[in-house]
Write a protein that holds these residues in place. Structure first.
Motif, PDB file in Angstrom:
ATOM      1  N   PRO A  78      51.798  13.816  60.167  1.00 15.68           N
ATOM      2  CA  PRO A  78      52.819  14.112  61.184  1.00 15.68           C
ATOM      3  C   PRO A  78      52.178  14.317  62.546  1.00 15.68           C
ATOM      4  O   PRO A  78      51.034  14.784  62.651  1.00 15.68           O
ATOM      5  N   ILE A  79      52.911  14.003  63.592  1.00 14.12           N
ATOM      6  CA  ILE A  79      52.344  13.970  64.935  1.00 14.12           C
ATOM      7  C   ILE A  79      51.803  15.323  65.382  1.00 14.12           C
ATOM      8  O   ILE A  79      50.898  15.410  66.201  1.00 14.12           O
ATOM      9  N   PHE A  80      52.362  16.417  64.841  1.00 21.34           N
ATOM     10  CA  PHE A  80      51.917  17.749  65.258  1.00 21.34           C
ATOM     11  C   PHE A  80      50.763  18.276  64.409  1.00 21.34           C
ATOM     12  O   PHE A  80      50.355  19.430  64.563  1.00 21.34           O
ATOM     13  N   SER A  81      50.214  17.448  63.528  1.00 19.43           N
ATOM     14  CA  SER A  81      49.129  17.916  62.659  1.00 19.43           C
ATOM     15  C   SER A  81      47.889  18.311  63.444  1.00 19.43           C
ATOM     16  O   SER A  81      47.077  19.119  62.981  1.00 19.43           O
ATOM     17  N   TYR A  82      47.724  17.738  64.648  1.00 13.98           N
ATOM     18  CA  TYR A  82      46.574  18.113  65.467  1.00 13.98           C
ATOM     19  C   TYR A  82      46.591  19.607  65.767  1.00 13.98           C
ATOM     20  O   TYR A  82      45.536  20.243  65.913  1.00 13.98           O
ATOM     21  N   ALA A  83      47.811  20.196  65.855  1.00 12.48           N
ATOM     22  CA  ALA A  83      47.913  21.627  66.130  1.00 12.48           C
ATOM     23  C   ALA A  83      47.442  22.449  64.931  1.00 12.48           C
ATOM     24  O   ALA A  83      46.809  23.494  65.094  1.00 12.48           O
ATOM     25  N   ILE A  84      47.745  21.982  63.724  1.00 16.09           N
ATOM     26  CA  ILE A  84      47.287  22.686  62.518  1.00 16.09           C
ATOM     27  C   ILE A  84      45.767  22.606  62.411  1.00 16.09           C
ATOM     28  O   ILE A  84      45.095  23.605  62.125  1.00 16.09           O
ATOM     29  N   LEU A  85      45.206  21.423  62.684  1.00 22.89           N
ATOM     30  CA  LEU A  85      43.746  21.263  62.621  1.00 22.89           C
ATOM     31  C   LEU A  85      43.070  22.118  63.685  1.00 22.89           C
ATOM     32  O   LEU A  85      42.067  22.792  63.421  1.00 22.89           O
ATOM     33  N   GLY A  86      43.623  22.086  64.886  1.00 27.11           N
ATOM     34  CA  GLY A  86      43.056  22.911  65.954  1.00 27.11           C
ATOM     35  C   GLY A  86      43.188  24.388  65.651  1.00 27.11           C
ATOM     36  O   GLY A  86      42.264  25.172  65.904  1.00 27.11           O
ATOM     37  N   GLY A  87      44.353  24.782  65.093  1.00 27.64           N
ATOM     38  CA  GLY A  87      44.544  26.176  64.715  1.00 27.64           C
ATOM     39  C   GLY A  87      43.566  26.610  63.639  1.00 27.64           C
ATOM     40  O   GLY A  87      43.076  27.744  63.642  1.00 27.64           O
ATOM     41  N   ALA A  88      43.254  25.693  62.716  1.00 25.15           N
ATOM     42  CA  ALA A  88      42.277  26.014  61.665  1.00 25.15           C
ATOM     43  C   ALA A  88      40.916  26.302  62.275  1.00 25.15           C
ATOM     44  O   ALA A  88      40.234  27.262  61.893  1.00 25.15           O
ATOM     45  N   ILE A  89      40.524  25.488  63.252  1.00 25.21           N
ATOM     46  CA  ILE A  89      39.230  25.708  63.917  1.00 25.21           C
ATOM     47  C   ILE A  89      39.236  27.048  64.635  1.00 25.21           C
ATOM     48  O   ILE A  89      38.282  27.834  64.521  1.00 25.21           O
ATOM     49  N   ILE A  90      40.315  27.331  65.355  1.00 26.91           N
ATOM     50  CA  ILE A  90      40.391  28.576  66.120  1.00 26.91           C
ATOM     51  C   ILE A  90      40.308  29.794  65.210  1.00 26.91           C
ATOM     52  O   ILE A  90      39.448  30.676  65.387  1.00 26.91           O
ATOM     53  N   PHE A  91      41.169  29.852  64.210  1.00 28.23           N
ATOM     54  CA  PHE A  91      41.269  31.067  63.410  1.00 28.23           C
ATOM     55  C   PHE A  91      40.082  31.240  62.462  1.00 28.23           C
ATOM     56  O   PHE A  91      39.644  32.366  62.213  1.00 28.23           O
ATOM     57  N   ILE A  92      39.560  30.167  61.924  1.00 25.94           N
ATOM     58  CA  ILE A  92      38.419  30.294  61.006  1.00 25.94           C
ATOM     59  C   ILE A  92      37.191  30.781  61.749  1.00 25.94           C
ATOM     60  O   ILE A  92      36.516  31.733  61.323  1.00 25.94           O
ATOM     61  N   PHE A  93      36.883  30.166  62.885  1.00 26.30           N
ATOM     62  CA  PHE A  93      35.725  30.609  63.669  1.00 26.30           C
ATOM     63  C   PHE A  93      35.934  32.020  64.200  1.00 26.30           C
ATOM     64  O   PHE A  93      35.033  32.868  64.131  1.00 26.30           O
ATOM     65  N   LEU A  94      37.133  32.272  64.727  1.00 25.92           N
ATOM     66  CA  LEU A  94      37.403  33.557  65.362  1.00 25.92           C
ATOM     67  C   LEU A  94      37.367  34.708  64.370  1.00 25.92           C
ATOM     68  O   LEU A  94      36.661  35.704  64.567  1.00 25.92           O
ATOM     69  N   PHE A  95      38.085  34.561  63.257  1.00 26.35           N
ATOM     70  CA  PHE A  95      38.207  35.686  62.342  1.00 26.35           C
ATOM     71  C   PHE A  95      37.038  35.813  61.376  1.00 26.35           C
ATOM     72  O   PHE A  95      36.849  36.870  60.786  1.00 26.35           O
ATOM     73  N   ASP A  96      36.246  34.766  61.213  1.00 28.51           N
ATOM     74  CA  ASP A  96      35.006  34.935  60.474  1.00 28.51           C
ATOM     75  C   ASP A  96      34.056  35.826  61.277  1.00 28.51           C
ATOM     76  O   ASP A  96      33.366  36.683  60.715  1.00 28.51           O
ATOM     77  N   ALA A  97      34.055  35.634  62.604  1.00 26.98           N
ATOM     78  CA  ALA A  97      33.256  36.506  63.469  1.00 26.98           C
ATOM     79  C   ALA A  97      33.796  37.930  63.453  1.00 26.98           C
ATOM     80  O   ALA A  97      33.030  38.898  63.444  1.00 26.98           O
ATOM     81  N   VAL A  98      35.123  38.075  63.413  1.00 24.59           N
ATOM     82  CA  VAL A  98      35.734  39.407  63.327  1.00 24.59           C
ATOM     83  C   VAL A  98      35.340  40.078  62.020  1.00 24.59           C
ATOM     84  O   VAL A  98      35.006  41.264  61.991  1.00 24.59           O
ATOM     85  N   TYR A  99      35.382  39.322  60.928  1.00 24.40           N
ATOM     86  CA  TYR A  99      35.029  39.875  59.620  1.00 24.40           C
ATOM     87  C   TYR A  99      33.598  40.424  59.619  1.00 24.40           C
ATOM     88  O   TYR A  99      33.318  41.464  59.034  1.00 24.40           O
ATOM     89  N   ASP A 100      32.706  39.715  60.301  1.00 19.99           N
ATOM     90  CA  ASP A 100      31.299  40.115  60.309  1.00 19.99           C
ATOM     91  C   ASP A 100      31.011  41.284  61.249  1.00 19.99           C
ATOM     92  O   ASP A 100      30.065  42.039  61.025  1.00 19.99           O
ATOM     93  N   ASN A 101      31.810  41.443  62.305  1.00 21.06           N
ATOM     94  CA  ASN A 101      31.428  42.369  63.369  1.00 21.06           C
ATOM     95  C   ASN A 101      32.388  43.521  63.613  1.00 21.06           C
ATOM     96  O   ASN A 101      31.991  44.522  64.199  1.00 21.06           O
ATOM     97  N   SER A 102      33.642  43.394  63.200  1.00 20.26           N
ATOM     98  CA  SER A 102      34.615  44.421  63.529  1.00 20.26           C
ATOM     99  C   SER A 102      34.526  45.618  62.589  1.00 20.26           C
ATOM    100  O   SER A 102      34.313  45.470  61.385  1.00 20.26           O
ATOM    101  N   ASP A 103      34.741  46.807  63.159  1.00 12.76           N
ATOM    102  CA  ASP A 103      34.792  48.036  62.364  1.00 12.76           C
ATOM    103  C   ASP A 103      36.203  48.320  61.853  1.00 12.76           C
ATOM    104  O   ASP A 103      36.399  49.211  61.027  1.00 12.76           O
TER     105      ASP A 103
END
Length: 358
Positions: A94-119
């Motif tokens: 579907p034409i909006f799949s680029y948003a899902i792929l981009g969202g996957a990159i954003i949230f996986i990178f972002l929250f993996d860093a949060v998991y490692d560093n946040s108290d």
């Protein structure tokens, strides 16, 4: 609205994670629950592909298979974002799949860093939604992918792994060219600043904030290649009504952290760098508060607030007045969360793509 309700529920889910201290986080049940929450965010991020001021530009590029710079007669090195389009087209998604792929990159990178560093995962997620960073993720889709990658890569600065840091910067560069400006961050990661120096910088930012510094921006842009000179006109077109309250809230947080009685205990390891970067982002975003094209550049540093806010909460427990201030600031961000959930963001937050297309 439904999206914000769901992510708020996810926030409370994070509050119940036990933060098991294992050498390999991938063995922790909490980590997989964490990933499940992230998966939900990715899914609904994709379903919200038509949110953000520039979404129509991205949609048209996906439909017409053209890049904005191509329509302007130029080329681009941001091949990473183009890959999302090619991936969708190749698999006939579907034409909006680029948003899902981009969202996957954003949230996986972002929250993996949060998991490692946040108290405190719940506070990190809360401040990500309520500070407006989630809106930036929608509105500045390409850049926020780069922001998430850079944020994830900060750990290589801490480990003094320069080659890995270079790789992260190049990867982020393929999504947004502005990320290359942060390559020198590696050499500043372990830099220490005195309490007095930071207080002077905060005071100067408050004073300069009262003046219009557009002439400084014009002077700086004058040193860039000719095709960047059009930004001068754009800066004047997208001059925003800066939110003075949010800027001063960040200044207050910076001041309290810098002058904490426990400063030596909180300014240690990675936390010191995250706090310093947040303070730098606070100063720059306040000085150039009216010029969105400038403040968005420091989002690579402002994202550090998702780590700093739990530190700020922990530090606030040392006295009742500080704890009251923390509660007041949290209430302010809660109002922001409601605003972003139930009301549309102001159209004054335009990016240059929208201005050029008009």
């Amino acid at each position: 609205m439904i999206y914000m309700v769901l992510v708020t529920i996810m926030t409370f889910n994070f509050a119940f994670l036990k933060r098991e201290k294992l050498n390999k986080k991938y063995l922790s049940p909490d980590y997989y629950w964490f990933l499940f929450c992230v998966f939900v965010l990715i899914l609904f991020y994709g379903l919200r592909w038509n949110v953000g001021i520039d979404y129509m530009s991205y949609y048209n590029m996906a439909v017409n298979k053209t890049w904005m710079s191509e329509r302007q007669g130029g080329g681009t090195l941001e091949w990473g974002f183009q890959f999302l389009y090619y991936f969708d087209d190749f698999f006939n998604l579907p034409i909006f799949s680029y948003a899902i792929l981009g969202g996957a990159i954003i949230f996986i990178f972002l929250f993996d860093a949060v998991y490692d560093n946040s108290d405190n995962y719940a506070l990190s997620l809360f401040i990500f939604f309520s500070s407006g960073l989630l809106f930036f993720a929608f509105n500045e889709f390409r850049q926020f992918i780069a922001v998430a990658i850079i944020f994830y890569g900060y750990k290589f600065c801490h480990k003094k792994n320069f080659l890995s840091w270079c790789f992260i910067c190049i990867l982020a560069f393929f999504f947004h060219k502005s990320s290359i400006l942060y390559l020198p961050i590696y050499f500043l990661w372990h830099k220490k600043f005195s309490r007095c120096f930071i207080n002077i910088c905060i005071l100067c930012a408050i004073i300069i904030k009262q003046f219009d510094i557009l002439f400084i921006l014009k002077f700086i842009i004058g040193f860039f290649p000719g095709h960047y000179h059009g930004y001068v006109e754009v800066l004047e077109l997208i001059k925003t009504e800066a939110s003075g309250i949010t800027g001063y809230v960040y200044i207050l947080m910076s001041f309290l952290l810098n002058n904490s009685k426990k400063r030596k205990s909180i300014y240690v390891g990675r936390n010191a760098a995250y706090i310093n970067f947040f303070i730098v982002a606070t100063l720059v975003s306040n000085i150039f508060a009216e010029y969105y094209m400038v403040t968005r550049i420091v989002e690579y540093l402002l994202i550090c607030i998702v780590i700093v806010y739990p530190i700020f909460y922990k530090d606030s427990k040392q006295s009742i007045p500080r704890y009251i201030l923390f509660c007041a600031i949290t209430a302010f961000f809660l109002v922001n969360l409601i605003k972003y959930a139930f009301f549309s963001p102001k159209d004054s937050l335009l990016t240059y793509q929208t201005v050029f297309s008009r």
